[in-house]
Structures are given as structure tokens and as C-alpha cells.
Design a protein around this motif. Structure first.
Motif, mmCIF file in Angstrom:
data_model
loop_
_atom_site.group_PDB
_atom_site.id
_atom_site.type_symbol
_atom_site.label_atom_id
_atom_site.label_comp_id
_atom_site.label_asym_id
_atom_site.label_seq_id
_atom_site.Cartn_x
_atom_site.Cartn_y
_atom_site.Cartn_z
ATOM 1 N N ALA A 8 27.946 39.626 36.004
ATOM 2 C CA ALA A 8 27.149 40.135 37.036
ATOM 3 C C ALA A 8 25.868 41.499 36.181
ATOM 4 O O ALA A 8 25.797 42.054 36.434
ATOM 5 C CB ALA A 8 28.803 41.424 37.615
ATOM 6 N N THR A 9 25.225 40.450 35.890
ATOM 7 C CA THR A 9 23.798 40.735 35.827
ATOM 8 C C THR A 9 23.041 41.028 36.317
ATOM 9 O O THR A 9 22.803 40.120 37.427
ATOM 10 C CB THR A 9 22.915 40.053 34.176
ATOM 11 O OG1 THR A 9 23.304 38.790 34.203
ATOM 12 C CG2 THR A 9 24.131 40.754 32.677
ATOM 13 N N ASN A 10 21.578 41.657 36.227
ATOM 14 C CA ASN A 10 20.516 42.070 37.359
ATOM 15 C C ASN A 10 19.967 41.036 37.449
ATOM 16 O O ASN A 10 19.934 40.039 37.291
ATOM 17 C CB ASN A 10 19.649 43.511 36.992
ATOM 18 C CG ASN A 10 20.402 44.619 36.961
ATOM 19 O OD1 ASN A 10 21.388 44.623 37.742
ATOM 20 N ND2 ASN A 10 19.868 45.543 35.239
ATOM 21 N N TYR A 55 36.539 44.885 33.277
ATOM 22 C CA TYR A 55 35.063 45.290 32.632
ATOM 23 C C TYR A 55 34.377 45.043 31.225
ATOM 24 O O TYR A 55 35.465 45.387 30.416
ATOM 25 C CB TYR A 55 33.559 46.560 33.429
ATOM 26 C CG TYR A 55 34.007 46.392 34.637
ATOM 27 C CD1 TYR A 55 32.888 46.233 35.350
ATOM 28 C CD2 TYR A 55 34.997 47.477 35.227
ATOM 29 C CE1 TYR A 55 33.266 46.334 36.791
ATOM 30 C CE2 TYR A 55 35.041 47.606 36.902
ATOM 31 C CZ TYR A 55 34.102 47.176 37.179
ATOM 32 O OH TYR A 55 34.139 46.904 38.891
ATOM 33 N N GLN A 58 22.932 36.002 44.052
ATOM 34 C CA GLN A 58 21.800 37.076 44.298
ATOM 35 C C GLN A 58 21.095 37.134 45.633
ATOM 36 O O GLN A 58 20.905 35.741 46.097
ATOM 37 C CB GLN A 58 21.374 37.227 43.389
ATOM 38 C CG GLN A 58 22.006 37.288 41.980
ATOM 39 C CD GLN A 58 22.895 38.450 41.707
ATOM 40 O OE1 GLN A 58 21.384 39.453 42.524
ATOM 41 N NE2 GLN A 58 23.309 39.236 40.487
ATOM 42 N N ASN A 101 26.101 49.752 36.579
ATOM 43 C CA ASN A 101 25.967 48.792 37.386
ATOM 44 C C ASN A 101 27.956 48.729 37.620
ATOM 45 O O ASN A 101 28.342 48.077 38.826
ATOM 46 C CB ASN A 101 26.151 47.647 36.966
ATOM 47 C CG ASN A 101 24.518 47.335 36.187
ATOM 48 O OD1 ASN A 101 24.392 47.677 35.353
ATOM 49 N ND2 ASN A 101 23.586 47.616 37.416
ATOM 50 N N VAL A 144 28.983 43.595 32.930
ATOM 51 C CA VAL A 144 27.716 44.387 33.308
ATOM 52 C C VAL A 144 26.889 44.559 32.735
ATOM 53 O O VAL A 144 26.887 44.689 31.382
ATOM 54 C CB VAL A 144 27.558 45.363 34.875
ATOM 55 C CG1 VAL A 144 28.958 44.805 35.669
ATOM 56 C CG2 VAL A 144 29.081 46.129 33.538
ATOM 57 N N GLU A 145 25.721 45.483 32.933
ATOM 58 C CA GLU A 145 24.212 45.366 31.508
ATOM 59 C C GLU A 145 24.533 46.660 31.286
ATOM 60 O O GLU A 145 24.769 47.402 29.890
ATOM 61 C CB GLU A 145 22.969 45.174 32.102
ATOM 62 C CG GLU A 145 22.783 44.294 32.726
ATOM 63 C CD GLU A 145 20.991 44.095 32.937
ATOM 64 O OE1 GLU A 145 20.719 44.759 33.017
ATOM 65 O OE2 GLU A 145 21.318 43.078 34.085
ATOM 66 N N GLU A 146 24.950 48.192 32.374
ATOM 67 C CA GLU A 146 24.790 49.366 31.912
ATOM 68 C C GLU A 146 26.251 49.932 32.659
ATOM 69 O O GLU A 146 26.879 49.555 34.240
ATOM 70 C CB GLU A 146 23.840 50.001 32.110
ATOM 71 C CG GLU A 146 22.412 49.717 32.005
ATOM 72 C CD GLU A 146 22.218 49.878 30.534
ATOM 73 O OE1 GLU A 146 23.843 50.322 29.582
ATOM 74 O OE2 GLU A 146 21.446 49.613 29.628
ATOM 75 N N GLY A 169 18.403 39.940 33.317
ATOM 76 C CA GLY A 169 19.400 40.197 33.899
ATOM 77 C C GLY A 169 19.530 38.758 33.342
ATOM 78 O O GLY A 169 20.793 38.302 33.041
ATOM 79 N N SER A 185 28.220 50.443 40.751
ATOM 80 C CA SER A 185 27.895 50.553 41.731
ATOM 81 C C SER A 185 28.987 48.776 42.468
ATOM 82 O O SER A 185 29.980 49.076 43.474
ATOM 83 C CB SER A 185 26.938 49.394 41.454
ATOM 84 O OG SER A 185 25.417 50.315 41.314
ATOM 85 N N ILE A 186 29.506 48.039 41.550
ATOM 86 C CA ILE A 186 30.362 47.546 41.847
ATOM 87 C C ILE A 186 31.623 48.137 42.284
ATOM 88 O O ILE A 186 32.855 47.428 43.309
ATOM 89 C CB ILE A 186 30.949 46.589 40.238
ATOM 90 C CG1 ILE A 186 29.650 45.096 40.308
ATOM 91 C CG2 ILE A 186 32.067 45.281 41.230
ATOM 92 C CD1 ILE A 186 29.540 44.481 38.974
#
Length: 178
Positions: free
Chosen positions: A143-145, A105, A173, A91, A86-88, A150, A94-95
């Protein structure tokens, strides 16, 4: 030149540095802090100070944590064969809220963005490659944006991990058409 007292103007300028906070919102927040009991504004200041002193990055995944390992990495019940990139930290949260994923992760710390001067060296990509080489993952889930940065990051990570032969999966997505 502002008609506001210097301490108030300083607070407004500091609040404006927060994401999505413009001058009007910063002013509303500053005036709100003037109205609440002093204990409430002091509690906010202490919470910010404590955040900076106590929160650090997880040794393994770069999630936020008070300890050397974050709660996800420290949990022995997690599926240690799956890795979700993930980016941040937001994120990851959220998952986790979906309760659908039980693996580990890796938080990159952002996304590739040449316009914002964020190249591969500014992300936790080297650590990702080292971790994938060190641990026995059967799959890496990207799972990047779903924005341009992303997508570019997902492609870059996929190509980076390809020589190791580890399968990478990109999360679906958007809404299906038809």
C-alpha cells in the motif's frame, strides 16, 4: 538583515523547517503564538517535548507507539495472516480509518528515492524480510503511495519477497476509466 527581534526570527526559521511551511506561514504562526496567552504557547512547547520523549517505534512494525508494541500489533483480534506494507505511519492511520482492513502492518519509514538519497538501506526492508520469514503470513499487501517513488518501492518490495513464494498484492489506485 531582518527587522524582527532575534527570538522571533529564530522561531520563524524553526517553523519553516516543518513540511509545507514557508516563510509567510511561519510568520503567521509565530505572530499567532505571540497573541495567545502564555499558557497556550507553553502547552505547545511541552507537547512537542513530550512527543520527542515518549513516542518511539513499535518493535514489530515500526508504527509510532508509547509502548514496545503499538496498539495494532498488541491487539489479539487482528488477522495475523495478512501484512500491509505502508510508507509512513500516516498511511497506516488512513487505512485504519476505513475500518476495511483488520490485519497487521509494516511501516517502511519512507519510499525509495534516489534523488533524495533514500536507498533500500534507509528503509525497514531488512526487518520486513526477516518478519516475513519469521511469521506465517498468507499475503503481503503493498500500500505504498501512487507516485513514482511509491511505485518503485512496491516493485522493489515485491521482488525482494518473491523468492519466499509469498503472494504480494498491490492496492488499486485511481479511478476506473470508461
Amino acid at each position: 538583515m531582518s527587522n524582527l527581534a532575534a527570538p522571533l526570527e529564530r522561531l520563524i526559521n524553526e517553523l519553516r523547517k516543518l513540511p509545507t511551511v514557508g516563510r509567510k506561514t511561519a510568520q503567521r504562526l509565530a505572530f499567532h503564538l505571540l497573541k495567545v496567552p502564555e499558557e497556550e504557547s507553553e502547552a505547545l512547547a511541552r507537547a512537542i517535548g513530550e512527543l520527542r520523549r515518549r513516542i518511539r517505534f513499535c518493535r514489530d512494525c515500526f508504527n509510532l507507539s508509547e509502548e514496545e508494541l503499538c496498539p495494532v500489533c498488541a491487539d489479539p483480534r487482528r488477522d495475523r495472516t495478512q501484512l500491509c506494507v505502508v510508507e509512513e505511519p500516516v498511511n497506516l492511520i488512513s487505512i485504519e480509518r476505513t475500518s476495511a482492513y483488520r490485519g497487521l502492518y509494516h511501516v517502511l519509514g519512507g519510499a525509495l528515492s534516489p534523488l533524495k538519497d533514500v536507498g533500500p538501506e534507509r528503509l525497514h526492508l531488512r526487518e520486513l524480510v526477516e518478519r516475513v520469514q519469521r511469521e506465517r503470513f498468507s499475503e503481503v499487501i503493498l500500500a505504498t503511495n501512487s507516485n513514482v517513488e511509491g511505485e518503485a518501492t512496491a516493485v522493489y518490495v515485491s521482488r525482494l519477497l518473491k523468492p519466499g513464494g509469498l503472494p504480494t498484492t498491490r492496492l488499486a489506485q485511481g479511478l476506473p476509466a470508461g
